[in-house]
Design an enzyme around this catalytic site. Structure first.
Site, PDB file in Angstrom:
ATOM      1  N   GLU A 116       0.873  -1.180   0.000  1.00 41.17           N
ATOM      2  CA  GLU A 116       0.000   0.000   0.000  1.00 41.17           C
ATOM      3  C   GLU A 116       0.903   1.220   0.000  1.00 41.17           C
ATOM      4  OE1 GLU A 116      -2.981  -0.379  -0.542  1.00 41.17           O
ATOM      5  OE2 GLU A 116      -3.374  -2.441   0.027  1.00 41.17           O
ATOM      6  N   CYS A 146      -1.961   8.960   2.816  1.00 41.73           N
ATOM      7  CA  CYS A 146      -1.573   8.373   1.529  1.00 41.73           C
ATOM      8  C   CYS A 146      -2.607   8.607   0.444  1.00 41.73           C
ATOM      9  CB  CYS A 146      -1.288   6.877   1.684  1.00 41.73           C
ATOM     10  SG  CYS A 146      -2.696   5.907   2.261  1.00 41.73           S
TER      11      CYS A 146
END
Length: 481
Positions: A230, A264
């Site tokens: 990720e 993110c």
């Protein structure tokens, strides 16, 4: 004086070495425990998750305080909203569905292979490694752990060295409810993380920078360890030609100000119709200043996590300004590590903030002429973790979904797709690989094992050697029509 500096450094080096030396024995302990209970019952998994839920709920204030300490100031409400609440929701979602997820799924058997049955059995992988970043140290530790435990695995968690108070608190708390052979937390600096990624886990999940993700994947490859990465990247927001600007600016501002942009999936830059740039600037400025009337001692405005990250972001601003960008800070000055939200206009591709994921409260505004131009701009660059589109025309919404690639999409919102337990979360290409959350997390941390079952009668003996014309007639009858 030299001795005063050297002594703590030596202590840290010795502690790191101890952490590294303890990794392989810890993995061996968890492997042995898994072998003694390779298919934990649903009730056992649910009990693990309920214990985790009670712990998070009872210790939420100490966890909030630890995170704020590491950031010098992290909004308590942001930690509750973005870390504690989704962790609890994730546990609730999984505990209600574990029994259903664990049930073998029946599959069909072709007529030529009857009588027989087929099913897929979902078996725990074994020991899962989880590498946690500093920006959301609670949710990005607990979220993967929920999936790993729901699937019946053991887990080793490497916490970030950039959030030492939180990392130590998580370690102490999890040790209260889980034996070390079930869940263990590893501390230490970057070299410990490197050694951790080289362990032969049954699955490794890493959340963090793309540059570090490449190293993690190389290390895992030596053991053929499957990985979920990720990573992030530069997630764009597109403002359409006719959306009410107040709607778009408010929702983009929410996504960019949460955790001071240290997310993110934060909007990394915004594509705005050229004729509406000034309108966006004013709407965004007004919204952010309404959210945060000032920076001074504002408990809602999260600080940059450390001086290193603050210097990186200030370097991006200095570099952009030296190359012709126009900087529009929304506050007269910073306070401590509370970095002012800043819009950046007149950008160019050679600027650092247009090449690297920003991960902070800086928002480049890129003008475009036609929607096709916005798509081209996005598609010419590495595929992002998230993409945000603001416009109420449903035909244009479908075009966005069909003509761009990203890990996930929000239409007329930001960030909130991550909190949906019934949707997979993950990147694509440079923004990551694999998925977790909810059912996808259970599947990621399970082996979907195909099982073909026959009993006493064996019809397949009619295709055993020696072969002759009979087998050819049978093949033609069954398969070649």
């Amino acid at each position: 004086m030299v001795a005063d500096i050297a002594a703590p450094l030596l202590d840290r080096l010795q502690q790191n070495q101890q952490h590294i030396l303890g990794l392989e024995p810890l993995l061996a302990t968890q492997r042995a425990a898994f072998r003694s209970n390779p298919m934990p019952a649903a009730e056992q998994r649910i009990a693990w998750l309920k214990a985790l839920r009670e712990l998070i709920l009872s210790e939420k204030q100490t966890l909030v305080a630890a995170v704020s300490s590491d950031f010098s100031n992290r909004s308590a409400d942001e930690t509750l909203l973005a870390e504690i609440m989704p962790s609890l929701h994730g546990i609730d979602y999984a505990t209600k569905r574990i029994k259903k997820w664990m049930k073998p799924s029946r599959r069909s058997v072709g007529a030529a292979f009857q009588p027989a049955s087929a099913r897929v059995v979902y078996q725990p992988l074994g020991v899962v490694g989880i590498i946690v970043p500093w920006n959301y140290p609670l949710y990005l530790a607990f979220g993967p752990l929920i999936g790993a435990l729901a699937a019946g695995n053991r887990a080793m968690i490497k916490m970030s060295e950039s959030t030492p108070a939180t990392s130590q608190r998580v370690k102490d708390l999890l040790a209260r409810i889980f034996p070390e052979d079930l869940v263990s937390v590893v501390l230490g600096e970057a070299d410990v993380g490197q050694a951790f990624s080289r362990l032969p886990f049954d699955h490794l999940l890493f959340t963090g920078a793309t540059s570090i993700g490449r190293h993690v994947m190389r290390a895992a490859a030596d053991n053929l360890t499957p990985v979920t990465l990720e990573l992030g990247g530069k997630s764009p927001a597109i403002v359409s030609a006719d959306v009410p600007m107040g709607d778009a600016a408010e929702r983009i501002a929410f996504g960019k100000t949460m955790n001071a942009g240290q997310t993110c999936v934060a909007p990394d830059y915004v594509l705005v119709p050229a004729a509406r740039v000034d309108e966006f600037v004013e709407a965004y400025r007004s919204t952010v200043q309404r959210f945060y009337p000032s920076l001074t001692d504002n408990p809602d405005y999260t600080a940059i996590v450390n001086e290193r990250q603050l210097n990186r972001l200030q370097g991006y601003l200095d570099d952009a300004q030296s190359k012709g960008a126009t900087l529009l800070p929304l506050y007269p000055q910073n306070q401590d590590r509370r970095l002012a939200q800043t819009l950046v206009l007149n950008t160019s591709d050679d600027m650092k903030l247009m090449q690297e994921e920003i991960f902070g409260p800086l928002l480049p505004v890129i003008p475009y002429q036609r929607l096709e131009d916005a798509f081209t701009y996005i598609n010419d660059r590495p595929r992002p973790l998230a993409l945000y589109y603001f416009g109420y025309d449903k035909a244009e919404q479908q075009r966005v979904l069909h003509e761009t690639h990203s890990g996930g999409v929000c239409i007329n919102d930001t960030l909130l797709h991550v909190a949906q337990d019934d949707m997979p979360f993950g990147g694509v290409g440079p923004s990551g690989m694999g998925h977790y959350h909810g059912h996808e997390g259970f599947l990621t941390f399970s082996k979907a094992k195909g099982v073909f079952i026959k009993q006493r009668f064996n019809a397949a003996k009619f295709i055993y050697p020696p072969y002759g014309t009979g087998i050819q007639k049978l093949i033609h009858k069954l398969f070649i029509r």
